[in-house]
Motif scaffolding. Structure first.
Motif, PDB file in Angstrom:
ATOM      1  N   ILE A 151       0.845  -1.192   0.000  1.00 23.76           N
ATOM      2  CA  ILE A 151       0.000   0.000   0.000  1.00 23.76           C
ATOM      3  C   ILE A 151       0.881   1.243   0.000  1.00 23.76           C
ATOM      4  CG2 ILE A 151      -1.810   1.273   1.222  1.00 23.76           C
ATOM      5  CD1 ILE A 151      -2.711  -1.359   2.431  1.00 23.76           C
ATOM      6  N   ASN A 152       0.565   2.152  -0.921  1.00 21.13           N
ATOM      7  CA  ASN A 152       1.302   3.411  -1.019  1.00 21.13           C
ATOM      8  C   ASN A 152       0.394   4.546  -0.573  1.00 21.13           C
ATOM      9  OD1 ASN A 152       2.878   5.565  -1.658  1.00 21.13           O
ATOM     10  ND2 ASN A 152       3.299   4.943  -3.749  1.00 21.13           N
ATOM     11  N   GLY A 153       0.895   5.390   0.323  1.00 24.25           N
ATOM     12  CA  GLY A 153       0.080   6.476   0.848  1.00 24.25           C
ATOM     13  C   GLY A 153      -0.182   7.597  -0.131  1.00 24.25           C
ATOM     14  N   GLY A 154       0.594   7.690  -1.203  1.00 21.45           N
ATOM     15  CA  GLY A 154       0.412   8.755  -2.177  1.00 21.45           C
ATOM     16  C   GLY A 154       1.508   9.804  -2.080  1.00 21.45           C
ATOM     17  N   ILE A 155       1.653  10.577  -3.153  1.00 25.55           N
ATOM     18  CA  ILE A 155       2.734  11.560  -3.224  1.00 25.55           C
ATOM     19  C   ILE A 155       2.497  12.736  -2.282  1.00 25.55           C
ATOM     20  CG2 ILE A 155       3.909  13.195  -4.740  1.00 25.55           C
ATOM     21  CD1 ILE A 155       3.480  11.281  -7.025  1.00 25.55           C
ATOM     22  N   VAL A 156       1.244  13.216  -2.209  1.00 25.60           N
ATOM     23  CA  VAL A 156       0.963  14.402  -1.391  1.00 25.60           C
ATOM     24  C   VAL A 156       1.213  14.141   0.093  1.00 25.60           C
ATOM     25  CG1 VAL A 156      -0.822  16.040  -0.690  1.00 25.60           C
ATOM     26  CG2 VAL A 156      -0.642  15.343  -3.089  1.00 25.60           C
ATOM     27  N   PRO A 157       0.683  13.069   0.703  1.00 26.89           N
ATOM     28  CA  PRO A 157       1.018  12.801   2.118  1.00 26.89           C
ATOM     29  C   PRO A 157       2.508  12.587   2.328  1.00 26.89           C
ATOM     30  CG  PRO A 157      -0.892  11.523   1.443  1.00 26.89           C
ATOM     31  CD  PRO A 157      -0.315  12.113   0.199  1.00 26.89           C
ATOM     32  N   TRP A 158       3.143  11.890   1.378  1.00 28.91           N
ATOM     33  CA  TRP A 158       4.589  11.678   1.490  1.00 28.91           C
ATOM     34  C   TRP A 158       5.333  12.997   1.497  1.00 28.91           C
ATOM     35  CZ3 TRP A 158       8.264  13.082  -2.172  1.00 28.91           C
ATOM     36  CH2 TRP A 158       9.556  12.593  -1.958  1.00 28.91           C
ATOM     37  N   TYR A 159       4.936  13.910   0.628  1.00 28.75           N
ATOM     38  CA  TYR A 159       5.605  15.213   0.540  1.00 28.75           C
ATOM     39  C   TYR A 159       5.390  16.022   1.813  1.00 28.75           C
ATOM     40  CZ  TYR A 159       6.929  19.807  -1.230  1.00 28.75           C
ATOM     41  OH  TYR A 159       7.527  21.036  -1.405  1.00 28.75           O
ATOM     42  N   ILE A 160       4.155  15.984   2.351  1.00 27.02           N
ATOM     43  CA  ILE A 160       3.864  16.730   3.582  1.00 27.02           C
ATOM     44  C   ILE A 160       4.704  16.203   4.744  1.00 27.02           C
ATOM     45  CG2 ILE A 160       2.073  17.204   5.291  1.00 27.02           C
ATOM     46  CD1 ILE A 160       0.059  17.265   3.003  1.00 27.02           C
ATOM     47  N   VAL A 161       4.814  14.887   4.851  1.00 24.33           N
ATOM     48  CA  VAL A 161       5.618  14.299   5.936  1.00 24.33           C
ATOM     49  C   VAL A 161       7.084  14.699   5.798  1.00 24.33           C
ATOM     50  CG1 VAL A 161       6.477  12.124   6.879  1.00 24.33           C
ATOM     51  CG2 VAL A 161       4.055  12.363   6.334  1.00 24.33           C
ATOM     52  N   CYS A 162       7.624  14.633   4.586  1.00 23.15           N
ATOM     53  CA  CYS A 162       9.042  14.944   4.371  1.00 23.15           C
ATOM     54  C   CYS A 162       9.350  16.409   4.645  1.00 23.15           C
ATOM     55  CB  CYS A 162       9.446  14.586   2.938  1.00 23.15           C
ATOM     56  SG  CYS A 162       9.535  12.823   2.601  1.00 23.15           S
ATOM     57  N   VAL A 163       8.473  17.311   4.200  1.00 21.42           N
ATOM     58  CA  VAL A 163       8.760  18.748   4.287  1.00 21.42           C
ATOM     59  C   VAL A 163       8.331  19.333   5.622  1.00 21.42           C
ATOM     60  CG1 VAL A 163       8.256  21.002   3.267  1.00 21.42           C
ATOM     61  CG2 VAL A 163       8.650  19.034   1.784  1.00 21.42           C
ATOM     62  N   ARG A 164       7.096  19.049   6.047  1.00 13.63           N
ATOM     63  CA  ARG A 164       6.562  19.719   7.232  1.00 13.63           C
ATOM     64  C   ARG A 164       7.024  19.070   8.521  1.00 13.63           C
ATOM     65  NH1 ARG A 164       0.285  21.073   7.224  1.00 13.63           N
ATOM     66  NH2 ARG A 164       1.077  22.305   5.459  1.00 13.63           N
ATOM     67  N   TYR A 165       7.127  17.744   8.551  1.00 14.33           N
ATOM     68  CA  TYR A 165       7.440  17.054   9.800  1.00 14.33           C
ATOM     69  C   TYR A 165       8.909  16.638   9.906  1.00 14.33           C
ATOM     70  CZ  TYR A 165       2.387  16.868  10.328  1.00 14.33           C
ATOM     71  OH  TYR A 165       1.058  17.207  10.443  1.00 14.33           O
ATOM     72  N   LEU A 166       9.511  16.231   8.794  1.00 16.44           N
ATOM     73  CA  LEU A 166      10.917  15.819   8.826  1.00 16.44           C
ATOM     74  C   LEU A 166      11.871  16.938   8.426  1.00 16.44           C
ATOM     75  CD1 LEU A 166      10.640  12.229   7.268  1.00 16.44           C
ATOM     76  CD2 LEU A 166      10.649  12.903   9.678  1.00 16.44           C
ATOM     77  N   HIS A 167      11.332  18.050   7.896  1.00 14.18           N
ATOM     78  CA  HIS A 167      12.130  19.227   7.522  1.00 14.18           C
ATOM     79  C   HIS A 167      13.277  18.853   6.584  1.00 14.18           C
ATOM     80  CE1 HIS A 167       9.913  21.395  10.621  1.00 14.18           C
ATOM     81  NE2 HIS A 167      10.244  20.446  11.495  1.00 14.18           N
TER      82      HIS A 167
END
Length: 292
Positions: A116-132
């Motif tokens: 299962i892949n969560g999708g590009i948008v959630p992945w991008y939000i996690v990488c940028v907003r939460y993992l900086h």
């Protein structure tokens, strides 16, 4: 006599197969040194009809950026491979142990990430907003640290190692980390080398992370940099303004040659990894034996 004949026939088949594998590389290398007009008129050849270095001259107009791209890619590949291989082994080892209580749950959780892949948008939000990770060199490393396929590959190998070996070490007082790094890891060199090669190829060939997470050009890896150069050349060669520039200069942009030159520049360094890894492939999948 019959065995020698069969042996010679096998070597001949391997030699012919190796030549067929080498021909595409030779074709790419030759085309990168061939004049653009010659490629358009006669197609690709194993040896250059008209020797020309225009493709490499165009690529190295900004040699500093190319060199910086090599530095970034080498750093990402080396650090990423070591970190990813270590984390993968630390996850795969408990998944292979029957005495771990949550082994089935952890296996299922790892399998879900593969299916299962969560999708590009959630992945991008996690990488940028939460993992900086935006505009950071570690943005090229962290997202690929754990790959479920590599975890299951290592887990399958760890399961083939006899439990008597680890149990005897545990009786002697060795802890789990000592067993993993001092006993299991040396026995698992063929599997670790294979997974390490997969990881290094993933990091070296990746341009997607740089495209999505990086805005600073000085952090661009080699693959993304060369892809940008190739796209710019293709745009210039097909646009009306580019046609005017070509007519004004009286030449032709080596768009076909640049494609081949980009391949040579990107695959060259990674080829040197294979001789160091190959010797582990020829070993047996399990090393050592259990004494009764």
């Amino acid at each position: 006599m019959k065995h020698k004949l069969y042996g010679g026939l096998i070597y001949l088949i391997i030699l012919v197969f190796s030549l067929f594998c080498f021909l595409p590389f030779l074709l790419i290398l030759s085309s990168s040194f061939t004049n653009e007009e010659s490629i358009l008129q006669h197609g690709y050849n194993l040896f250059p009809r008209v020797f020309d270095l225009s493709a490499y001259r165009l690529l190295f107009l900004d040699a500093g950026r190319i060199l910086n791209g090599y530095k970034i890619s080498i750093f990402v590949t080396v650090v990423g491979t070591i970190a990813s291989l270590t984390i993968t082994a630390l996850l795969a080892y408990p998944l292979a142990l029957k005495r771990v209580k949550l082994r089935k749950a952890l296996n299922l959780y790892t399998l879900i990430t593969l299916l299962i892949n969560g999708g590009i948008v959630p992945w991008y939000i996690v990488c940028v907003r939460y993992l900086h990770l935006q505009d950071n060199v570690f943005a090229l490393i962290v997202p690929y640290l754990v790959q479920a396929w590599n975890v299951f590959l290592l887990r399958s190998f760890f399961q083939t190692i006899p439990e008597e070996i680890t149990e005897s070490a545990k009786i002697d007082g060795a802890g789990e980390y000592r067993i993993l790094f001092s006993i299991v890891a040396p026995l698992a060199k063929p599997a670790l080398a294979t997974v390490g090669l997969f990881i290094s190829l993933l990091y070296w060939n990746d341009w997607w992370l740089g495209l999505t997470l990086l805005n600073k050009t000085e952090l661009q890896p080699l693959q993304l940099l060369l892809r940008t150069i190739q796209s710019n050349v293709q745009f210039i060669s097909t646009s009306a303004q580019g046609a005017e520039i070509i007519r004004a200069t009286g030449g032709r942009l080596p768009s076909e040659g640049i494609k081949m030159a980009v391949c040579i520049l990107t695959i060259g360094p990674i080829i040197f990894v294979y001789p160091f890894v190959q010797r582990y492939f020829i070993k047996g999948l399990t090393i050592g034996a259990v004494k009764g």
